[in-house]
Design an enzyme around this catalytic site. Structure first.
Site, PDB file in Angstrom:
ATOM      1  N   GLU A  69      -6.546   1.101  17.574  1.00  0.00           N
ATOM      2  CA  GLU A  69      -7.668   0.959  16.513  1.00  0.00           C
ATOM      3  C   GLU A  69      -8.340  -0.104  16.474  1.00  0.00           C
ATOM      4  OE1 GLU A  69      -8.998  -0.321  13.054  1.00  0.00           O
ATOM      5  OE2 GLU A  69      -7.037  -0.894  13.649  1.00  0.00           O
ATOM      6  N   ARG A 114     -14.460   3.168  12.671  1.00  0.00           N
ATOM      7  CA  ARG A 114     -13.479   2.512  13.502  1.00  0.00           C
ATOM      8  C   ARG A 114     -13.478   3.084  15.018  1.00  0.00           C
ATOM      9  NH1 ARG A 114     -12.237  -2.074  11.172  1.00  0.00           N
ATOM     10  NH2 ARG A 114     -10.034  -2.241  11.867  1.00  0.00           N
ATOM     11  N   ARG A 164     -15.951   3.199   6.743  1.00  0.00           N
ATOM     12  CA  ARG A 164     -15.435   2.343   7.664  1.00  0.00           C
ATOM     13  C   ARG A 164     -15.214   3.052   8.904  1.00  0.00           C
ATOM     14  NH1 ARG A 164     -11.414  -1.905   6.123  1.00  0.00           N
ATOM     15  NH2 ARG A 164     -10.303  -2.444   8.281  1.00  0.00           N
ATOM     16  N   CYS A 170      -9.803  -7.612  15.218  1.00  0.00           N
ATOM     17  CA  CYS A 170     -11.115  -7.210  15.397  1.00  0.00           C
ATOM     18  C   CYS A 170     -12.388  -8.220  15.126  1.00  0.00           C
ATOM     19  CB  CYS A 170     -11.582  -5.978  14.426  1.00  0.00           C
ATOM     20  SG  CYS A 170     -11.266  -6.664  12.647  1.00  0.00           S
TER      21      CYS A 170
END
Length: 158
Positions: free
Chosen positions: A111, A156, A154, A72
């Site tokens: 993801e 995502r 978080r 990421c």
């Protein structure tokens, strides 16, 4: 039994869910030795240290589902913001696509950080979705993991 293959498996957070569901992981790849060691400590000798930039796709076994959380850093709000132009990791989303395209699992699950859906990176995300949509029915959304019991905010892209 439904089989799973993991790309960029890290220490095994995805494996936690798939193992809890009783799915059988056939392979798990990551290029970080310490992450693979942690994965194997928790789930048995499944994961291998592999650089997917150089892995021959024909050597990757078929599985019913491929899970991937390609790195990421290129898409993160905290990174350099180079996106798909990051010289080290920017092409790993495309490599993920190529593996899934060639292996043709029944399903896949991806993801990444919320930054993948930002204005700057949205064209790349939509390109991936367009490409995947040739063979799959694709949906995506941004979810906050805290809404699912993870003890941190978080967000995502799934």
């Amino acid at each position: 039994m439904i089989t799973i293959g993991e790309l960029f498996c890290g220490a095994g957070i995805g494996a936690t869910g798939s193992h809890n569901l009783g799915l059988k992981t056939i392979y798990a790849y990551d290029n970080m030795k310490y992450a693979v060691e942690t994965y194997n400590h928790n789930f048995g000798n499944i994961a291998e240290v592999v650089d997917l930039k150089t892995k021959d796709i024909s050597e990757i076994p078929y599985t019913d589902i491929i899970m991937a959380g390609f790195p990421c850093q290129p898409f993160s709000f905290n990174g350099k913001g180079l996106g798909k132009n990051d010289p080290d990791k920017g092409n790993l989303g495309k490599i993920t696509y190529n593996i899934i395209k060639q292996k043709q699992p029944k399903a896949f699950f991806l993801e990444n950080v919320k930054g993948l859906s930002s204005k700057k990176n949205l064209p790349f995300l939509l390109e991936l979705i367009n490409n995947f949509s040739e063979d799959y029915s694709v949906t995506w959304d941004v979810k906050n993991c805290a809404d699912y019991g993870v003890p941190q905010n978080r967000e995502r892209v799934f």
